[in-house]
Structures are given as structure tokens and as C-alpha cells.
Design an enzyme around this catalytic site. Structure first.
Site, PDB file in Angstrom:
ATOM      1  N   TYR A   1       6.903  42.801  25.578  1.00 35.86           N
ATOM      2  CA  TYR A   1       7.113  41.655  24.693  1.00 35.86           C
ATOM      3  C   TYR A   1       7.807  40.570  25.495  1.00 35.86           C
ATOM      4  O   TYR A   1       9.029  40.521  25.571  1.00 35.86           O
ATOM      5  CB  TYR A   1       7.953  42.055  23.478  1.00 35.86           C
ATOM      6  CG  TYR A   1       8.225  40.914  22.513  1.00 35.86           C
ATOM      7  CD1 TYR A   1       7.224  40.426  21.687  1.00 35.86           C
ATOM      8  CD2 TYR A   1       9.477  40.324  22.435  1.00 35.86           C
ATOM      9  CE1 TYR A   1       7.464  39.383  20.809  1.00 35.86           C
ATOM     10  CE2 TYR A   1       9.737  39.276  21.553  1.00 35.86           C
ATOM     11  CZ  TYR A   1       8.724  38.815  20.741  1.00 35.86           C
ATOM     12  OH  TYR A   1       8.967  37.788  19.870  1.00 35.86           O
TER      13      TYR A   1
ATOM     14  N   TYR B   1      -0.703  37.757  18.496  1.00 35.69           N
ATOM     15  CA  TYR B   1       0.755  37.827  18.666  1.00 35.69           C
ATOM     16  C   TYR B   1       1.286  38.810  17.621  1.00 35.69           C
ATOM     17  O   TYR B   1       1.724  38.429  16.544  1.00 35.69           O
ATOM     18  CB  TYR B   1       1.365  36.441  18.471  1.00 35.69           C
ATOM     19  CG  TYR B   1       2.850  36.342  18.743  1.00 35.69           C
ATOM     20  CD1 TYR B   1       3.787  36.949  17.907  1.00 35.69           C
ATOM     21  CD2 TYR B   1       3.335  35.628  19.833  1.00 35.69           C
ATOM     22  CE1 TYR B   1       5.143  36.864  18.158  1.00 35.69           C
ATOM     23  CE2 TYR B   1       4.687  35.527  20.082  1.00 35.69           C
ATOM     24  CZ  TYR B   1       5.586  36.151  19.243  1.00 35.69           C
ATOM     25  OH  TYR B   1       6.930  36.054  19.499  1.00 35.69           O
TER      26      TYR B   1
END
Lengths: 381, 124
Positions: free
Chosen positions: A339, A289
Site C-alpha cells: 500500500y 484502489y
């Protein structure tokens, strides 16, 4: 967690910068595709989970999807910090019998509407109701908040902006050959990275920050025996964990004695290896991430792929690239593909294990999906 | 009357140009940010302790608006206070920024709000 759950469906919208449509419509599109991908009907879904900051009301989603009986709902806290913990809870729900098939979703117009990268409208110094020990002093965006936290690590190990650029170039290399990626066909040079303007000096250039995206992604998590009835390769959740050590803070994590240590993530990793029975050498592909580039070398170290301080060498030597020892963010990651609050790194892991990724790692059977406070290990049966 | 917040004491003290922290009445350890119980021993009894305002710069960044031209970029500092606490603030004399530099608190107005800021000191 006993490995009794599998990811049986994935679905997504197009990734854009201005969707021109409601967030809910994108959530419903992604969810419908995920249900179909799992070979299921809406009537099979009886659980829903998302994480905080999602604007899609569970019951509104139920209505549009025509889910007749919803038996289980939940949300994990802290936004992206616990994005992958939704899988931990969903897996527990199906393992316990609380639900049979759980829908996980995240959709937003994060570029064209409420942008995470902009200072909050309530963030001015005169309005110190929330986060008042930070915002009035200029920690108003995630880049600023995390930038200050990354810096002691970068200083300690001599990680330069060019080292971080090596990751960004690698991510854009993967994105360039991924038709789903925003930066498809647009690779980047290190010179272009180094010419990118500072967002948080001397830590983050613009190209070190994840992009802002409009779009939606959904998954179906099913009880393992249901998954085995599917015609698709079974992607089993071997282990899914979250971890918060006492003394750590959400985002504003400035109070532990040694800010270059990653105690929470290292403990999380240890728990994950123990729960799964696997070790770093047995992992075929990894996603991180990476809301910002410094977390990539930090994660390679915390999850045990190299020693503290060696993450930059692993990146610079091509270790996370095509054919490397541990390919990372093969979709282009949050900097190169999109994203969707971390979830597009899970679709990538599932595609790798199904053998259908754009940048397929040959024969991938295990995938590690990581954040700082949550992570999971997936395996193809 | 609105409910009192755990951190109200801090801003009331700032208005008097004092830097303060909660101090546990049982284990006597100080804590920041404010909280209803001691993170060290769990006691919910505390007093308000005035801090020296002295410390050193642990780390720093320059914070600008992410997209708009920012005429006043802030030098955000993480301060190791002499009492063992950490505190986020801004450095007034940004030209003297250096990790490890000794600093002392100086109260100032930012966007109409009184804030505890810091300035480097030559001979701490």
C-alpha cells in the site's frame, strides 16, 4: 485532456514493514530510479507533483536529485482519494508547456511510523476540534469510516463476507506469483479469510483491509513527443479525470439520499469513456484502489464491467482472475502487493502495458486505473 | 478571542441537551453538517432550528480499536432524522440494534465530553 502525455519512467524501493531509513531517502531512491528508467537525467526534470499527507518537501527532493531548475509544482488534495489525479495535473502541465518532464512521488513509513490504520492521537472524544461529528462516535480509522459507507451497498445486493473473501483470495493468488509483493509465495484460502477477525463488524475482516507499508514509488510523466524518443514502449495517458458531485463528502460520505448508488464514480467513468473514446469491452487490464475489499465489486459496477449488484458474481466466477474477462489488480493490489497510497497499482498498469508484469496479461494494450474520485486510461502505442 | 466556528452553535446546544441544525432563512431547508451557506439555495442567512431528536436507523457498524483489546466497542449508527437530515451517533441500547428501528436522542457523557446519543423506542 487530449492524450498529449505519457508515463515514461517508473521507480520504487523495496516494500517493507520497517524500512529503518528516512522517508526522504526512499523518495529519492524511487525518484532516481524513475528518472533513469525514463532514460533521462535529473536536469531534464522541471516539474514535481505529489498529493497531500506526503512529508517529502519538494525542494528537499530537488536538492538530493540535483534538479537545476524546477518550473512547476503542485499537490492534489484528499490523500489517496486523489492519488491518480496527480497524473491528470502532470499531463496537463506537459501538454500546456508548463513543464517537459514531471516527477510524481509518494514515499512514507506508513507501517513503522505514522500508521493510517490507527486512531489518530487527536481523535479521542474529548478532543473534538476536527471531524467532531464523527470521531467522538467511533469513526476514527479509515476502516470504520468507509465500513459504515459500504454497508448499505452490501445489504442491498446481498454481498456476503465470503463474496468479499473471494476477491481477497484472488488478490493473494496474484501476489503469490509477484516477487515484488509483500505476500509473495503466500496465497490465501477462503477459510483463512473467513477466520480473520472482524475489524468493523459486520463489514470488514482484517484481511479485507489493505496492508500498511513502508516504501516509495515515483513516476515520470513526459510530453508525448519526448516519450516517443525513448526506446521503451510508450505508455500514453489517454485520459485522466477526477470528479466530485455536489453533495458528496470526502471519506464521511453519508449524506446522499441513496448510499447504495455511486453517482460520482459513475459520472467519472462516463467522462473517462467519452474522453478516451474507449468502452469497458476494450480494456485489457484494470486496477482498483482497493483500500478495502468492498470497493472492488462496487468499482466493477460503477465503471461498467457489469450491472449494479453483479460485481460479486463477476468476482466469484473468476472474471477478474487469470484469463478472466477483466483481470483486476494483477500485482495483488493494495491487499496483496503493498500500500503505497495507491501508486503501486499504477506501476502495475505501466508494467502490464510494457509487457513486463509478473502476472502478464498477454498482449495488454489498454489499462484502466481507478479510484472512487479519480481514474485514468493508459494505452500502449 | 478565538474566531467563532460554524459548528459552535451545535455543541453549545448539546450542552443544553438540545439537538439543533442550521435552517436557511430563504429556502427554509435545514442542513447538517454545519456550513456557512445553504447547499440548496446558496443563501448565507440562517437561523438555528431545534430538532425533534426522533429518527430511524439507516445503517450501523460495530467500531472497535483496530489492534488493542477494546472493552467498549461502539455501536455506530447512521440516523435518518425526522427532519430529513442524516446524523452519525452511537446507540446506547446496542442489544436492540436493527436497521429501520425508531430511535430518539438522549444526551450522555463519553470520555468527558457531552454527546448526543440515541436509544431505540418501542412505540414512536
Amino acid at each position: 485532456m487530449t492524450g498529449q502525455a505519457a508515463i515514461t519512467g517508473i521507480g520504487q524501493t523495496e516494500f517493507t514493514k520497517a524500512s529503518g531509513r528516512t522517508v526522504l531517502s526512499q523518495c529519492v531512491e524511487a525518484s532516481t530510479k524513475a528518472i533513469r528508467d525514463a532514460g533521462l537525467e535529473p536536469a531534464d526534470i522541471d516539474g514535481i507533483i505529489t498529493y497531500t499527507f506526503d512529508t517529502n518537501d519538494e525542494i528537499a527532493v530537488q536538492r538530493s536529485l540535483r534538479i537545476p531548475e524546477l518550473r512547476w509544482t503542485s499537490r492534489t488534495p484528499f490523500g489517496g482519494e486523489l492519488s491518480y489525479a496527480t497524473f491528470q495535473l502532470a499531463a496537463a502541465a506537459v501538454a500546456s508547456g508548463a513543464a517537459n518532464h514531471v516527477l510524481i512521488y509518494r514515499a512514507f513509513n506508513e507501517r513503522s511510523e505514522a500508521r493510517f490504520g490507527q486512531p489518530n492521537a487527536n481523535a479521542q472524544a474529548a478532543d473534538l476540534e476536527q471531524r467532531e461529528f464523527y470521531r467522538g462516535f467511533g469513526l476514527n480509522t479509515p476502516a470504520q469510516v468507509y465500513g459504515l459507507w459500504y454497508r448499505p451497498y452490501l445489504d442491498r445486493y446481498g454481498v456476503t463476507s465470503a463474496d468479499l473473501g473471494a476477491y481477497v483470495v484472488q488478490a493473494r493468488d496474484y501476489a503469490a506469483t509477484n516477487p515484488l509483493a509483500w505476500f509473495h509465495n503466500r496465497p490465501l484460502t477462503l477459510e483463512e479469510h473467513q477466520a480473520s477477525r472482524w475489524i468493523v463488524e459486520p463489514v470488514l475482516r482484517k484481511l479485507d483491509c489493505c496492508m500498511e507499508t513502508d516504501g516509495g514509488i515515483a513516476f515520470i510523466v513526459s510530453f508525448l513527443s519526448h516519450a516517443r524518443a525513448s526506446t521503451r514502449p510508450v505508455v500514453r495517458i489517454l485520459a485522466a479525470e477526477q470528479l466530485w458531485l455536489h453533495g458528496s463528502e470526502v471519506m464521511y460520505n453519508y449524506y446522499q439520499p441513496d448510499l447504495t448508488a455511486q453517482a460520482s464514480t459513475e459520472r467519472l467513468a462516463a467522462n473517462l469513456w467519452r474522453a478516451s473514446g474507449l468502452s469497458p469491452a476494450e480494456i485489457d487490464v484494470m486496477t482498483i484502489y482497493e483500500n478495502f475489499s468492498p470497493i472492488v465489486p462496487m468499482s466493477l459496477e460503477a465503471y461498467g464491467f457489469c450491472k449494479p449488484g453483479e460485481g460479486r458474481e463477476l468476482i466469484n466466477s473468476g472474471g477478474i482472475g487469470r484469463g478472466g474477462v477483466i483481470p483486476v489488480n494483477t500485482n495483488g493490489g493494495l491487499l496483496g502487493e503493498a500500500y503505497i497510497h495507491g501508486l503501486n497499482n499504477v506501476t502495475e498498469a505501466v508494467r502490464q502495458l510494457r509487457g513486463s508484469a509478473a502476472n502478464q496479461v498477454a498482449g495488454a494494450r489498454t489499462a484502466l486505473v481507478t479510484g472512487r474520485h479519480c481514474a485514468m486510461l493508459l494505452a500502449r502505442e | 478571542m478565538p474566531a467563532k466556528r460554524d459548528q459552535d452553535f451545535f455543541w453549545e446546544a448539546v450542552d443544553r441537551s438540545e439537538l439543533t441544525a442550521q435552517q436557511c432563512s430563504d429556502c427554509e431547508k435545514r442542513r447538517h453538517p454545519p456550513a456557512p451557506a445553504c447547499p440548496h439555495c446558496g443563501s448565507q442567512h440562517f437561523t438555528i432550528s431545534r430538532l425533534s431528536g426522533s429518527g430511524t436507523i439507516h445503517s450501523w457498524i460495530i467500531s472497535c480499536h483496530p489492534t488493542l483489546p477494546d472493552p467498549n466497542p461502539k455501536t455506530v449508527i447512521l440516523v435518518d432524522l425526522a427532519e430529513g437530515l442524516r446524523f452519525i451517533s452511537n446507540l446506547i441500547d446496542a442489544e436492540n440494534i436493527r436497521i429501520g428501528a425508531p430511535v430518539t436522542v438522549e444526551f450522555g457523557e463519553v470520555n468527558g465530553r457531552r454527546l448526543p446519543l440515541f436509544r431505540t423506542v418501542k412505540n414512536p
